[in-house]
Structure formats: C-alpha cells, structure tokens
Design a protein around this motif. Structure first.
Motif, PDB file in Angstrom:
ATOM      1  N   PHE A   1       0.830  -1.197   0.000  1.00 19.22           N
ATOM      2  CA  PHE A   1       0.000   0.000   0.000  1.00 19.22           C
ATOM      3  C   PHE A   1       0.867   1.249   0.000  1.00 19.22           C
ATOM      4  CE2 PHE A   1      -1.965   3.454   2.463  1.00 19.22           C
ATOM      5  CZ  PHE A   1      -2.989   3.773   1.584  1.00 19.22           C
ATOM      6  N   SER A   2       1.954   1.235   0.753  1.00 20.56           N
ATOM      7  CA  SER A   2       2.860   2.376   0.792  1.00 20.56           C
ATOM      8  C   SER A   2       3.410   2.666  -0.606  1.00 20.56           C
ATOM      9  CB  SER A   2       4.008   2.098   1.764  1.00 20.56           C
ATOM     10  OG  SER A   2       4.898   3.180   1.811  1.00 20.56           O
ATOM     11  N   ARG A   3       3.730   1.612  -1.349  1.00 18.03           N
ATOM     12  CA  ARG A   3       4.248   1.793  -2.710  1.00 18.03           C
ATOM     13  C   ARG A   3       3.198   2.410  -3.618  1.00 18.03           C
ATOM     14  NH1 ARG A   3       3.829  -0.583  -7.431  1.00 18.03           N
ATOM     15  NH2 ARG A   3       2.491  -2.254  -6.614  1.00 18.03           N
ATOM     16  N   LEU A   4       1.975   1.898  -3.568  1.00 17.60           N
ATOM     17  CA  LEU A   4       0.906   2.422  -4.412  1.00 17.60           C
ATOM     18  C   LEU A   4       0.594   3.878  -4.072  1.00 17.60           C
ATOM     19  CD1 LEU A   4      -1.512  -0.652  -4.354  1.00 17.60           C
ATOM     20  CD2 LEU A   4      -0.133   0.131  -6.291  1.00 17.60           C
ATOM     21  N   ARG A   5       0.611   4.164  -2.783  1.00 18.69           N
ATOM     22  CA  ARG A   5       0.344   5.537  -2.351  1.00 18.69           C
ATOM     23  C   ARG A   5       1.419   6.488  -2.851  1.00 18.69           C
ATOM     24  NH1 ARG A   5       0.632   7.825   3.765  1.00 18.69           N
ATOM     25  NH2 ARG A   5      -0.896   9.509   3.615  1.00 18.69           N
ATOM     26  N   GLN A   6       2.686   6.064  -2.790  1.00 18.79           N
ATOM     27  CA  GLN A   6       3.776   6.908  -3.256  1.00 18.79           C
ATOM     28  C   GLN A   6       3.714   7.115  -4.763  1.00 18.79           C
ATOM     29  OE1 GLN A   6       6.060   8.576  -1.213  1.00 18.79           O
ATOM     30  NE2 GLN A   6       6.290   9.654  -3.163  1.00 18.79           N
ATOM     31  N   GLU A   7       3.352   6.067  -5.503  1.00 15.44           N
ATOM     32  CA  GLU A   7       3.231   6.194  -6.953  1.00 15.44           C
ATOM     33  C   GLU A   7       2.165   7.222  -7.318  1.00 15.44           C
ATOM     34  OE1 GLU A   7       2.491   2.331  -8.549  1.00 15.44           O
ATOM     35  OE2 GLU A   7       4.579   1.665  -8.353  1.00 15.44           O
ATOM     36  N   ARG A   8       1.077   7.202  -6.569  1.00 16.83           N
ATOM     37  CA  ARG A   8       0.006   8.170  -6.831  1.00 16.83           C
ATOM     38  C   ARG A   8       0.474   9.593  -6.521  1.00 16.83           C
ATOM     39  NH1 ARG A   8      -5.437   8.176  -7.617  1.00 16.83           N
ATOM     40  NH2 ARG A   8      -6.647   9.859  -6.656  1.00 16.83           N
ATOM     41  N   ALA A   9       1.137   9.762  -5.381  1.00 20.20           N
ATOM     42  CA  ALA A   9       1.649  11.086  -5.029  1.00 20.20           C
ATOM     43  C   ALA A   9       2.668  11.567  -6.063  1.00 20.20           C
ATOM     44  CB  ALA A   9       2.270  11.047  -3.638  1.00 20.20           C
ATOM     45  N   ASP A  10       3.529  10.651  -6.527  1.00 24.77           N
ATOM     46  CA  ASP A  10       4.550  11.021  -7.513  1.00 24.77           C
ATOM     47  C   ASP A  10       3.924  11.511  -8.817  1.00 24.77           C
ATOM     48  OD1 ASP A  10       6.641  10.487  -5.830  1.00 24.77           O
ATOM     49  OD2 ASP A  10       7.090   8.516  -6.655  1.00 24.77           O
ATOM     50  N   ALA A  11       2.777  10.930  -9.188  1.00 23.15           N
ATOM     51  CA  ALA A  11       2.121  11.351 -10.425  1.00 23.15           C
ATOM     52  C   ALA A  11       1.750  12.824 -10.366  1.00 23.15           C
ATOM     53  CB  ALA A  11       0.874  10.499 -10.671  1.00 23.15           C
ATOM     54  N   PHE A  12       1.287  13.274  -9.222  1.00 19.33           N
ATOM     55  CA  PHE A  12       0.903  14.672  -9.102  1.00 19.33           C
ATOM     56  C   PHE A  12       2.107  15.579  -8.906  1.00 19.33           C
ATOM     57  CE2 PHE A  12      -2.980  12.367  -8.013  1.00 19.33           C
ATOM     58  CZ  PHE A  12      -3.819  12.926  -8.970  1.00 19.33           C
ATOM     59  N   ILE A  13       3.160  15.056  -8.298  1.00 20.82           N
ATOM     60  CA  ILE A  13       4.396  15.824  -8.211  1.00 20.82           C
ATOM     61  C   ILE A  13       4.954  16.072  -9.608  1.00 20.82           C
ATOM     62  CG2 ILE A  13       6.811  15.696  -7.480  1.00 20.82           C
ATOM     63  CD1 ILE A  13       5.799  14.288  -4.919  1.00 20.82           C
ATOM     64  N   HIS A  14       4.924  15.053 -10.461  1.00 22.81           N
ATOM     65  CA  HIS A  14       5.375  15.223 -11.841  1.00 22.81           C
ATOM     66  C   HIS A  14       4.492  16.235 -12.577  1.00 22.81           C
ATOM     67  CE1 HIS A  14       7.869  11.666 -11.127  1.00 22.81           C
ATOM     68  NE2 HIS A  14       8.457  11.911 -12.279  1.00 22.81           N
ATOM     69  N   ARG A  15       3.195  16.186 -12.323  1.00 28.46           N
ATOM     70  CA  ARG A  15       2.293  17.117 -12.980  1.00 28.46           C
ATOM     71  C   ARG A  15       2.601  18.545 -12.546  1.00 28.46           C
ATOM     72  NH1 ARG A  15      -3.861  15.568 -12.709  1.00 28.46           N
ATOM     73  NH2 ARG A  15      -2.945  13.799 -13.806  1.00 28.46           N
ATOM     74  N   ASN A  16       2.823  18.760 -11.255  1.00 29.72           N
ATOM     75  CA  ASN A  16       3.193  20.092 -10.779  1.00 29.72           C
ATOM     76  C   ASN A  16       4.520  20.543 -11.390  1.00 29.72           C
ATOM     77  OD1 ASN A  16       0.956  20.605  -9.207  1.00 29.72           O
ATOM     78  ND2 ASN A  16       1.883  19.889  -7.307  1.00 29.72           N
ATOM     79  N   ALA A  17       5.448  19.595 -11.533  1.00 28.71           N
ATOM     80  CA  ALA A  17       6.744  19.940 -12.119  1.00 28.71           C
ATOM     81  C   ALA A  17       6.577  20.421 -13.555  1.00 28.71           C
ATOM     82  CB  ALA A  17       7.686  18.733 -12.054  1.00 28.71           C
ATOM     83  N   ARG A  18       5.698  19.779 -14.300  1.00 30.64           N
ATOM     84  CA  ARG A  18       5.456  20.216 -15.676  1.00 30.64           C
ATOM     85  C   ARG A  18       4.870  21.625 -15.704  1.00 30.64           C
ATOM     86  NH1 ARG A  18       3.725  14.793 -16.133  1.00 30.64           N
ATOM     87  NH2 ARG A  18       1.524  15.389 -16.072  1.00 30.64           N
ATOM     88  N   SER A  19       3.983  21.913 -14.753  1.00 26.84           N
ATOM     89  CA  SER A  19       3.391  23.249 -14.690  1.00 26.84           C
ATOM     90  C   SER A  19       4.449  24.295 -14.322  1.00 26.84           C
ATOM     91  CB  SER A  19       2.250  23.274 -13.670  1.00 26.84           C
ATOM     92  OG  SER A  19       1.184  22.442 -14.085  1.00 26.84           O
ATOM     93  N   ILE A  20       5.336  23.943 -13.398  1.00 26.65           N
ATOM     94  CA  ILE A  20       6.420  24.866 -13.022  1.00 26.65           C
ATOM     95  C   ILE A  20       7.329  25.129 -14.221  1.00 26.65           C
ATOM     96  CG2 ILE A  20       8.489  25.112 -11.599  1.00 26.65           C
ATOM     97  CD1 ILE A  20       6.950  23.587  -9.387  1.00 26.65           C
ATOM     98  N   ALA A  21       7.671  24.068 -14.945  1.00 22.27           N
ATOM     99  CA  ALA A  21       8.517  24.232 -16.130  1.00 22.27           C
ATOM    100  C   ALA A  21       7.848  25.126 -17.165  1.00 22.27           C
ATOM    101  CB  ALA A  21       8.836  22.857 -16.725  1.00 22.27           C
TER     102      ALA A  21
END
Length: 229
Positions: free
Chosen positions: A141-161
């Motif tokens: 569950f910890s892995r799945l939760r982190q993968e989900r959080a990472d998806a939105f971190i990547h999305r925010n990174a694209r917006s920052i770029a």
C-alpha cells in the motif's frame, strides 16, 4: 498544491487501491446499494478502530447485515479496504496544478488549488490519518500511495517548467525538486493541522483561508512568481 485537474490527453493518476482484489460491480441497483452501504460502514469502522483492530464482524454490525451478505460482495478485510479507497480517492486525490493559460493569473491558480486541497483534506481527515497508519504497516500500500503522489508531483513539475518557459517563475530552479519540496510542504501542513493537531495550530483554531494564504505565498515566493497588484 492540489486540485483535480485531469484534462484531455493528460495522464491519469494511478489508483492507490489494490484494484486486483476488487470484483466487478453488482449488476442490480439493490446490489449496488448494499455494496455501497458496506463500504460506508467499513470506512466508519476503520476510521474509528484503526486498520489492525477492525474486524469483519464490526463492519457487518455497523452495516446491520449478516456475514453472508458481506461475503457476497467482499472476500476479506483487505478487499473492502481496497474498495473504500477506490470509492473515496476521487475526493481526496492529490491533484496537480492545472495548466495556466495565457489569460489566467498563475497565483490565483495556485491559491485555488491549495484551497481545494485543504477543503478535501478536511472532509477526509480521519481517512487520511488511517492511510498514514496503513502505509506504515503495509509495504504494498505504501508503494501504491507513493506512486500516486509522484504522479501529481510530476504534474506540478510540468506546470512549473511551463511557467519558467513563459518567464513567470525562477528559471534557475529545478522543476522536479521544486515540485517535491513545495508539494511536500502543503501536504504535511494539511496532515499536521487536520490529523495530528485535530484542527489546532499553536493552541488555536486557524481558518482554512489563513492556511491557504500562507502556503500560497510561500509557494509563490519560492518560485518568484509575479503577484498582480
């Protein structure tokens, strides 16, 4: 900074539920109502008792149904927990900063995203605390939760770029590192306020608007985004 922001062509966030455990949905309206009632009862029991201490009998008692009815829809505690997450995650998802068009004020987008996130966190505070508990005892569950959080971190990174390319953010910052730092700041503030401190900071209630102003200003200042007067 979190707000549901799926757009056409955008990648969907991965589920943090073990979808492989889930059966197909019932085909009858009555079956759907019964399954939903069990999910609602299961969420109440898990939030009240914790994941480890919750028993199936507690869930059936909460739902006022028999164990036979429970097993018609779910095979185990793990399966109903997965269903609870699948049912709830749209409301408590970690949305990324949505695309900022040329006519939009980027600071207003950040503010709206943070407000939506804090409001969703408040609605789901007990469940968010439960997820923290489960993540500490369940590596999958910890892995799945982190993968989900990472998806939105990547999305925010694209917006920052994108903001950097348009001259609206500090060009010397690494978008991914910036996104991880700022997203982590907002999520921990929400957890500390709504879960750990139960709505108190420094011994007093802080309105959501004050939290939103603070994290938005820190986000904007960190990226050196221009603030419209």
């Amino acid at each position: 900074m979190e707000r549901r922001a799926e757009t056409a062509g955008d990648d969907s966030a991965p589920s943090m539920a073990r979808t492989s455990l889930l059966r197909e949905l019932p085909v009858t309206p009555r079956g759907l109502r019964t399954r939903t009632a069990l999910i609602d009862a299961g969420r109440k029991v898990f939030e009240r008792m914790g994941y480890l201490d919750a028993r199936l009998v507690d869930i059936t008692q909460e739902a006022k149904c028999s164990s036979g009815t429970f097993y018609t829809y779910f095979a185990s505690k793990e399966e109903i927990f997965a269903a609870i997450l699948e049912h709830a995650q749209e409301d408590m998802m970690h949305p990324g900063m949505e695309h900022v068009d040329g006519d939009n004020d980027p600071v207003s987008i950040v503010e709206a995203s943070n407000l939506a996130y804090f409001e969703a966190y408040k609605r789901n505070a007990k469940l968010m605390g439960l997820l923290e508990q489960v993540a500490n005892i369940d590596p999958e569950f910890s892995r799945l939760r982190q993968e989900r959080a990472d998806a939105f971190i990547h999305r925010n990174a694209r917006s920052i770029a994108d903001l950097q390319q348009r001259g609206l953010a500090d060009p010397e910052l690494d978008p991914m590192l910036s996104s991880r730092a700022l997203s982590g700041m907002v999520s921990r503030m929400a957890f500390n306020y709504f879960v750990t401190a139960d709505g108190l900071l420094d011994g007093k209630v802080r309105p959501i608007e004050e939290l939103v102003f603070t994290v938005t200003r820190l986000w904007v200042n960190a990226l050196r985004m221009p603030i419209k007067s």
